[in-house]
Motif scaffolding. Sequence first.
Motif, PDB file in Angstrom:
ATOM      1  N   ALA A  94       0.832  -1.206   0.000  1.00 15.04           N
ATOM      2  CA  ALA A  94       0.000   0.000   0.000  1.00 15.04           C
ATOM      3  C   ALA A  94       0.868   1.258   0.000  1.00 15.04           C
ATOM      4  O   ALA A  94       0.546   2.242  -0.687  1.00 15.04           O
ATOM      5  N   ALA A  95       1.978   1.224   0.745  1.00 14.58           N
ATOM      6  CA  ALA A  95       2.863   2.384   0.807  1.00 14.58           C
ATOM      7  C   ALA A  95       3.449   2.694  -0.571  1.00 14.58           C
ATOM      8  O   ALA A  95       3.503   3.860  -0.990  1.00 14.58           O
ATOM      9  N   TRP A  96       3.855   1.640  -1.301  1.00 16.48           N
ATOM     10  CA  TRP A  96       4.440   1.878  -2.622  1.00 16.48           C
ATOM     11  C   TRP A  96       3.385   2.327  -3.632  1.00 16.48           C
ATOM     12  O   TRP A  96       3.648   3.195  -4.467  1.00 16.48           O
ATOM     13  N   VAL A  97       2.198   1.763  -3.572  1.00 15.52           N
ATOM     14  CA  VAL A  97       1.121   2.187  -4.472  1.00 15.52           C
ATOM     15  C   VAL A  97       0.776   3.655  -4.234  1.00 15.52           C
ATOM     16  O   VAL A  97       0.635   4.437  -5.176  1.00 15.52           O
ATOM     17  N   ARG A  98       0.666   4.048  -2.980  1.00 13.85           N
ATOM     18  CA  ARG A  98       0.318   5.434  -2.666  1.00 13.85           C
ATOM     19  C   ARG A  98       1.463   6.385  -3.007  1.00 13.85           C
ATOM     20  O   ARG A  98       1.226   7.545  -3.373  1.00 13.85           O
ATOM     21  N   PHE A  99       2.681   5.908  -2.923  1.00 11.58           N
ATOM     22  CA  PHE A  99       3.807   6.730  -3.370  1.00 11.58           C
ATOM     23  C   PHE A  99       3.752   6.922  -4.885  1.00 11.58           C
ATOM     24  O   PHE A  99       3.968   8.020  -5.396  1.00 11.58           O
ATOM     25  N   THR A 100       3.450   5.852  -5.607  1.00 15.11           N
ATOM     26  CA  THR A 100       3.407   5.915  -7.067  1.00 15.11           C
ATOM     27  C   THR A 100       2.330   6.870  -7.558  1.00 15.11           C
ATOM     28  O   THR A 100       2.560   7.691  -8.462  1.00 15.11           O
ATOM     29  N   PHE A 101       1.141   6.780  -6.987  1.00 14.48           N
ATOM     30  CA  PHE A 101       0.003   7.542  -7.492  1.00 14.48           C
ATOM     31  C   PHE A 101      -0.233   8.869  -6.763  1.00 14.48           C
ATOM     32  O   PHE A 101      -0.691   9.837  -7.368  1.00 14.48           O
ATOM     33  N   LEU A 102       0.081   8.901  -5.459  1.00 11.19           N
ATOM     34  CA  LEU A 102      -0.238  10.090  -4.661  1.00 11.19           C
ATOM     35  C   LEU A 102       1.003  10.819  -4.155  1.00 11.19           C
ATOM     36  O   LEU A 102       0.873  11.846  -3.490  1.00 11.19           O
ATOM     37  N   ASP A 103       2.169  10.277  -4.463  1.00  7.45           N
ATOM     38  CA  ASP A 103       3.443  10.881  -4.066  1.00  7.45           C
ATOM     39  C   ASP A 103       3.598  10.976  -2.548  1.00  7.45           C
ATOM     40  O   ASP A 103       4.235  11.894  -2.045  1.00  7.45           O
ATOM     41  N   PHE A 199      -6.918  -4.452  -5.524  1.00  7.80           N
ATOM     42  CA  PHE A 199      -5.823  -4.204  -4.583  1.00  7.80           C
ATOM     43  C   PHE A 199      -5.275  -2.780  -4.680  1.00  7.80           C
ATOM     44  O   PHE A 199      -5.209  -2.085  -3.655  1.00  7.80           O
ATOM     45  N   PRO A 200      -4.871  -2.296  -5.858  1.00  5.47           N
ATOM     46  CA  PRO A 200      -4.445  -0.888  -5.896  1.00  5.47           C
ATOM     47  C   PRO A 200      -5.578   0.071  -5.562  1.00  5.47           C
ATOM     48  O   PRO A 200      -5.345   1.111  -4.942  1.00  5.47           O
ATOM     49  N   ALA A 201      -6.818  -0.262  -5.958  1.00  2.51           N
ATOM     50  CA  ALA A 201      -7.957   0.603  -5.624  1.00  2.51           C
ATOM     51  C   ALA A 201      -8.140   0.688  -4.113  1.00  2.51           C
ATOM     52  O   ALA A 201      -8.378   1.778  -3.564  1.00  2.51           O
ATOM     53  N   THR A 202      -8.021  -0.447  -3.422  1.00  2.00           N
ATOM     54  CA  THR A 202      -8.151  -0.457  -1.959  1.00  2.00           C
ATOM     55  C   THR A 202      -7.011   0.311  -1.306  1.00  2.00           C
ATOM     56  O   THR A 202      -7.217   1.044  -0.331  1.00  2.00           O
ATOM     57  N   ALA A 203      -5.801   0.166  -1.842  1.00  2.00           N
ATOM     58  CA  ALA A 203      -4.657   0.906  -1.301  1.00  2.00           C
ATOM     59  C   ALA A 203      -4.860   2.405  -1.447  1.00  2.00           C
ATOM     60  O   ALA A 203      -4.339   3.194  -0.641  1.00  2.00           O
ATOM     61  N   LEU A 204      -5.630   2.811  -2.459  1.00  2.00           N
ATOM     62  CA  LEU A 204      -5.918   4.231  -2.695  1.00  2.00           C
ATOM     63  C   LEU A 204      -7.216   4.671  -2.021  1.00  2.00           C
ATOM     64  O   LEU A 204      -7.715   5.765  -2.279  1.00  2.00           O
ATOM     65  N   ASP A 205      -7.790   3.784  -1.188  1.00  2.86           N
ATOM     66  CA  ASP A 205      -9.028   4.074  -0.451  1.00  2.86           C
ATOM     67  C   ASP A 205     -10.208   4.323  -1.379  1.00  2.86           C
ATOM     68  O   ASP A 205     -11.097   5.129  -1.072  1.00  2.86           O
ATOM     69  N   GLN A 206     -10.219   3.615  -2.505  1.00  8.07           N
ATOM     70  CA  GLN A 206     -11.315   3.732  -3.454  1.00  8.07           C
ATOM     71  C   GLN A 206     -12.314   2.591  -3.261  1.00  8.07           C
ATOM     72  O   GLN A 206     -11.915   1.449  -2.990  1.00  8.07           O
ATOM     73  N   SER A 207     -13.591   2.895  -3.426  1.00  6.26           N
ATOM     74  CA  SER A 207     -14.613   1.859  -3.391  1.00  6.26           C
ATOM     75  C   SER A 207     -14.611   1.156  -4.745  1.00  6.26           C
ATOM     76  O   SER A 207     -14.924   1.761  -5.774  1.00  6.26           O
ATOM     77  N   TYR A 208     -14.263  -0.108  -4.736  1.00  4.87           N
ATOM     78  CA  TYR A 208     -14.041  -0.813  -6.000  1.00  4.87           C
ATOM     79  C   TYR A 208     -14.285  -2.300  -5.762  1.00  4.87           C
ATOM     80  O   TYR A 208     -13.858  -2.853  -4.757  1.00  4.87           O
ATOM     81  N   SER A 209     -14.976  -2.953  -6.697  1.00  7.38           N
ATOM     82  CA  SER A 209     -15.363  -4.351  -6.515  1.00  7.38           C
ATOM     83  C   SER A 209     -14.648  -5.256  -7.513  1.00  7.38           C
ATOM     84  O   SER A 209     -14.047  -4.797  -8.489  1.00  7.38           O
TER      85      SER A 209
END
Length: 322
Positions: A94-103, A199-209
């Motif tokens: 989650a830390a790496w995904v959020r770094f990639t997309f949200l810096d 998984f990346p959607a959840t790491a970004l706190d997105q509602s995704y199924s």
Amino acid sequence: MTLEQISQHPVEKIRFGEAMNMAFEPLFSNFKTAVKFTLLPTISLLVIMAISTYLISVLAPDSTSLETEISPLFFVVQILFLLVASLIFFQFYAAWVRFTFLDEDSVSTTLFLKLNKRHFLLAGKGLLLGIGSYIAFIVVIALFVIVGFILFFGLESFSLQTENYSPSMIGGMIFLIFPIMLLLMALFSTVVLKLSYVFPATALDQSYSFSMSWAHTRKQGLQIFLAFFVLYFVMSFAVGIIISIAAGVFSIALFTSSDILQANDPATILTSTSTLLFIIPLYFGVTILSLLAMIPFINMHNYCFATNTGWQSAEEITERFA
């Protein structure tokens, strides 16, 4: 930013060359950050391994009385530490995904004591997808084997009489089953990848199924599978050599350390000079390398997710890291 939740098809299609490039570009251009992100998870895993080694050594049954002394608590401890290790990995993920997309580059987000809702959601969805796909795969394989037996040996194959099975018939069945099993493994891997955008959607706190993930990967399964398939062989070759060397050094250190071989209890092994000065640093380095080796796979998955869902383009990510 929100995802294109109502879309029933990929917003953009992935491109193989771009996928391979994006697997490594964010890692190479942010290598120091990547290493920093591995430090706290590695320490957490090291502590968990030490505690686990000690408890399992205490709870493990004596080899001479396996049937009488085995304890359910032994398995509970094994499962508990496996779940904790999974949470540590998902926290790193989650830390790496959020770094990639949200810096977001705060190393403290990888501290085990800072587990939050998204990490438990990631672990839960991973457990759900993992167990579900495993059960489905086993059922399909079992049905396929049963059908194969019936086709080769007839209904009398269920009599379990060995005279019904000739070596040539068994060899023919294996020759037929093996490539089909490989094909089924590839098919199930593709299905899992098509469902994995949760998984990346959840790491970004997105509602995704899972259904939205399936919709966003429509007609993209083969491209995604081939990209990961090629990346797997590239990484296996590169990392396999390094880990093999490290494993060899580890084995030599373990079997030539008199203080470890002469130890009578787990506490003595864990506090021995060889463990503290050689084995632990080596394990530390191998764990960091293993986490770094996961990043290209996370990067490629991030690229596929961002492209198919319209979250971000590869150009946006590249520009920020340039």
